[in-house]
Design a protein around this motif. Structure first.
Motif, PDB file in Angstrom:
ATOM      1  N   PHE A  13      -1.846  -5.634   0.364  1.00  0.00           N
ATOM      2  CA  PHE A  13      -2.361  -4.385  -1.189  1.00  0.00           C
ATOM      3  C   PHE A  13      -4.108  -3.913  -0.154  1.00  0.00           C
ATOM      4  CE2 PHE A  13       0.224  -7.683  -2.388  1.00  0.00           C
ATOM      5  CZ  PHE A  13       0.851  -6.883  -3.476  1.00  0.00           C
ATOM      6  N   VAL A  14      -4.214  -3.333  -0.694  1.00  0.00           N
ATOM      7  CA  VAL A  14      -5.504  -2.750  -0.601  1.00  0.00           C
ATOM      8  C   VAL A  14      -6.058  -2.831  -2.094  1.00  0.00           C
ATOM      9  CG1 VAL A  14      -7.126  -0.449  -0.193  1.00  0.00           C
ATOM     10  CG2 VAL A  14      -5.436  -1.246   1.609  1.00  0.00           C
ATOM     11  N   LEU A  15      -7.087  -2.577  -2.442  1.00  0.00           N
ATOM     12  CA  LEU A  15      -8.025  -2.507  -3.752  1.00  0.00           C
ATOM     13  C   LEU A  15      -8.765  -2.084  -3.728  1.00  0.00           C
ATOM     14  CD1 LEU A  15      -8.107  -4.594  -6.458  1.00  0.00           C
ATOM     15  CD2 LEU A  15     -10.451  -5.139  -5.173  1.00  0.00           C
ATOM     16  N   VAL A  16      -8.054  -0.235  -4.569  1.00  0.00           N
ATOM     17  CA  VAL A  16      -8.564   0.796  -4.388  1.00  0.00           C
ATOM     18  C   VAL A  16     -10.279   0.481  -5.588  1.00  0.00           C
ATOM     19  CG1 VAL A  16      -8.531   3.382  -4.836  1.00  0.00           C
ATOM     20  CG2 VAL A  16      -6.406   1.410  -4.259  1.00  0.00           C
ATOM     21  N   SER A  65     -11.312  -7.806 -13.380  1.00  0.00           N
ATOM     22  CA  SER A  65     -11.369  -6.208 -14.268  1.00  0.00           C
ATOM     23  C   SER A  65     -10.564  -5.113 -13.501  1.00  0.00           C
ATOM     24  CB  SER A  65     -12.933  -5.463 -12.982  1.00  0.00           C
ATOM     25  OG  SER A  65     -12.738  -5.104 -11.674  1.00  0.00           O
ATOM     26  N   ASP A  66     -10.527  -4.371 -14.771  1.00  0.00           N
ATOM     27  CA  ASP A  66      -9.537  -3.750 -14.063  1.00  0.00           C
ATOM     28  C   ASP A  66      -9.201  -3.094 -12.991  1.00  0.00           C
ATOM     29  OD1 ASP A  66      -8.921  -3.352 -17.107  1.00  0.00           O
ATOM     30  OD2 ASP A  66      -8.974  -1.628 -17.609  1.00  0.00           O
ATOM     31  N   CYS A  67      -8.396  -3.106 -11.743  1.00  0.00           N
ATOM     32  CA  CYS A  67      -8.011  -2.575 -10.450  1.00  0.00           C
ATOM     33  C   CYS A  67      -7.491  -1.963 -10.658  1.00  0.00           C
ATOM     34  CB  CYS A  67      -7.682  -4.377 -10.035  1.00  0.00           C
ATOM     35  SG  CYS A  67      -8.442  -5.688 -10.141  1.00  0.00           S
ATOM     36  N   GLU A  68      -7.325  -1.214  -9.025  1.00  0.00           N
ATOM     37  CA  GLU A  68      -5.678  -0.150  -9.006  1.00  0.00           C
ATOM     38  C   GLU A  68      -5.763  -0.273  -7.274  1.00  0.00           C
ATOM     39  OE1 GLU A  68      -5.564   4.599  -7.817  1.00  0.00           O
ATOM     40  OE2 GLU A  68      -7.078   4.042  -8.981  1.00  0.00           O
ATOM     41  N   LEU A  69      -4.313  -0.839  -6.990  1.00  0.00           N
ATOM     42  CA  LEU A  69      -4.406  -1.300  -5.642  1.00  0.00           C
ATOM     43  C   LEU A  69      -3.386  -0.251  -5.600  1.00  0.00           C
ATOM     44  CD1 LEU A  69      -2.940  -5.130  -7.720  1.00  0.00           C
ATOM     45  CD2 LEU A  69      -4.910  -4.689  -6.124  1.00  0.00           C
ATOM     46  N   LEU A  70      -2.937  -0.516  -3.904  1.00  0.00           N
ATOM     47  CA  LEU A  70      -2.221   0.044  -3.519  1.00  0.00           C
ATOM     48  C   LEU A  70      -1.405  -0.989  -2.455  1.00  0.00           C
ATOM     49  CD1 LEU A  70      -0.948   2.861  -1.793  1.00  0.00           C
ATOM     50  CD2 LEU A  70      -2.671   2.420   0.105  1.00  0.00           C
ATOM     51  N   GLU A  71      -0.331  -1.095  -2.446  1.00  0.00           N
ATOM     52  CA  GLU A  71       0.851  -2.247  -2.269  1.00  0.00           C
ATOM     53  C   GLU A  71       1.680  -1.240  -0.914  1.00  0.00           C
ATOM     54  OE1 GLU A  71       3.521  -3.966  -4.032  1.00  0.00           O
ATOM     55  OE2 GLU A  71       4.043  -4.961  -3.235  1.00  0.00           O
ATOM     56  N   ILE A  72       1.410  -2.528   0.158  1.00  0.00           N
ATOM     57  CA  ILE A  72       2.136  -2.236   1.435  1.00  0.00           C
ATOM     58  C   ILE A  72       3.193  -2.888   2.471  1.00  0.00           C
ATOM     59  CG2 ILE A  72       1.693  -0.985   4.322  1.00  0.00           C
ATOM     60  CD1 ILE A  72      -1.468  -0.883   3.131  1.00  0.00           C
ATOM     61  N   PRO A  73       4.050  -2.396   1.358  1.00  0.00           N
ATOM     62  CA  PRO A  73       5.177  -3.123   2.357  1.00  0.00           C
ATOM     63  C   PRO A  73       5.305  -3.364   4.072  1.00  0.00           C
ATOM     64  CG  PRO A  73       6.223  -1.417   0.784  1.00  0.00           C
ATOM     65  CD  PRO A  73       4.931  -0.986   1.198  1.00  0.00           C
ATOM     66  N   ARG A  74       5.825  -4.288   4.053  1.00  0.00           N
ATOM     67  CA  ARG A  74       6.010  -5.025   5.930  1.00  0.00           C
ATOM     68  C   ARG A  74       7.232  -3.455   6.277  1.00  0.00           C
ATOM     69  NH1 ARG A  74       8.738  -9.507   5.459  1.00  0.00           N
ATOM     70  NH2 ARG A  74       6.388 -10.722   5.592  1.00  0.00           N
ATOM     71  N   GLY A  75       7.646  -3.158   5.303  1.00  0.00           N
ATOM     72  CA  GLY A  75       9.475  -2.155   6.137  1.00  0.00           C
ATOM     73  C   GLY A  75       8.573  -0.674   6.217  1.00  0.00           C
ATOM     74  N   HIS A  76       7.444  -0.507   4.813  1.00  0.00           N
ATOM     75  CA  HIS A  76       6.582   1.065   5.039  1.00  0.00           C
ATOM     76  C   HIS A  76       5.504   0.804   6.874  1.00  0.00           C
ATOM     77  CE1 HIS A  76       4.780   4.629   4.437  1.00  0.00           C
ATOM     78  NE2 HIS A  76       3.713   4.012   4.585  1.00  0.00           N
ATOM     79  N   LEU A  77       5.112  -0.033   6.240  1.00  0.00           N
ATOM     80  CA  LEU A  77       4.743  -0.370   7.942  1.00  0.00           C
ATOM     81  C   LEU A  77       5.052  -0.475   9.108  1.00  0.00           C
ATOM     82  CD1 LEU A  77       0.672  -0.900   8.856  1.00  0.00           C
ATOM     83  CD2 LEU A  77       2.110  -3.266   8.712  1.00  0.00           C
ATOM     84  N   VAL A  78       5.986  -0.817   9.345  1.00  0.00           N
ATOM     85  CA  VAL A  78       6.861  -1.306  10.986  1.00  0.00           C
ATOM     86  C   VAL A  78       7.468   0.294  10.634  1.00  0.00           C
ATOM     87  CG1 VAL A  78       9.109  -2.264  11.417  1.00  0.00           C
ATOM     88  CG2 VAL A  78       7.584  -3.797  10.773  1.00  0.00           C
ATOM     89  N   GLN A  79       7.619   1.269   9.783  1.00  0.00           N
ATOM     90  CA  GLN A  79       8.159   2.489  10.441  1.00  0.00           C
ATOM     91  C   GLN A  79       6.636   3.264  10.396  1.00  0.00           C
ATOM     92  OE1 GLN A  79       9.569   3.979   6.229  1.00  0.00           O
ATOM     93  NE2 GLN A  79      11.723   2.901   7.100  1.00  0.00           N
TER      94      GLN A  79
END
Length: 108
Positions: A13-16, A65-79
């Motif tokens: 995850f990236v904590l945006v 606090s309220d958080c906006e996250l970007l989730e990066i699945p393993r499969g996406h990173l591999v692609q």
């Protein structure tokens, strides 16, 4: 909780935006309360160690606090990684300095 200790680490995850705390159990009191060991804020990455090592998570992360996250699945990173390598190889551009001792350790 955003992620829980012991869960499969199949994404990172990236904590945006926002703030979260990293929680672990005291190894001397395994059934004790979770203890805050660090904080994560805007732009920081977490969960990458479990994801890249295909392991279970070693800590829990809880929003403070309220958080906006970007989730990066393993499969996406591999692609994305495969596409990047193909683009570099197809471009004829050599990556300068990758044979130097300092870079060699970084890129292994």
């Amino acid at each position: 909780l955003i992620v829980r200790d012991g869960e499969a680490g199949d994404s990172c995850f990236v904590l945006v935006r926002g703030e979260a705390r990293v929680l672990k159990r005291d190894p001397l009191v395994p059934r004790g309360d979770l203890v805050e060991v660090s904080r994560i804020s805007d732009g920081e990455l977490f969960g990458e160690v479990a994801m890249l090592g295909d392991r279970r998570r070693h800590a829990s992360v809880q929003a403070v606090s309220d958080c906006e996250l970007l989730e990066i699945p393993r499969g996406h990173l591999v692609q994305v990684s495969r596409r990047a390598v193909a683009l570099i190889q197809g471009s004829g551009v050599e990556l300068a300095g990758l044979n130097s001792p300092a870079r060699r350790q970084i890129w292994r």
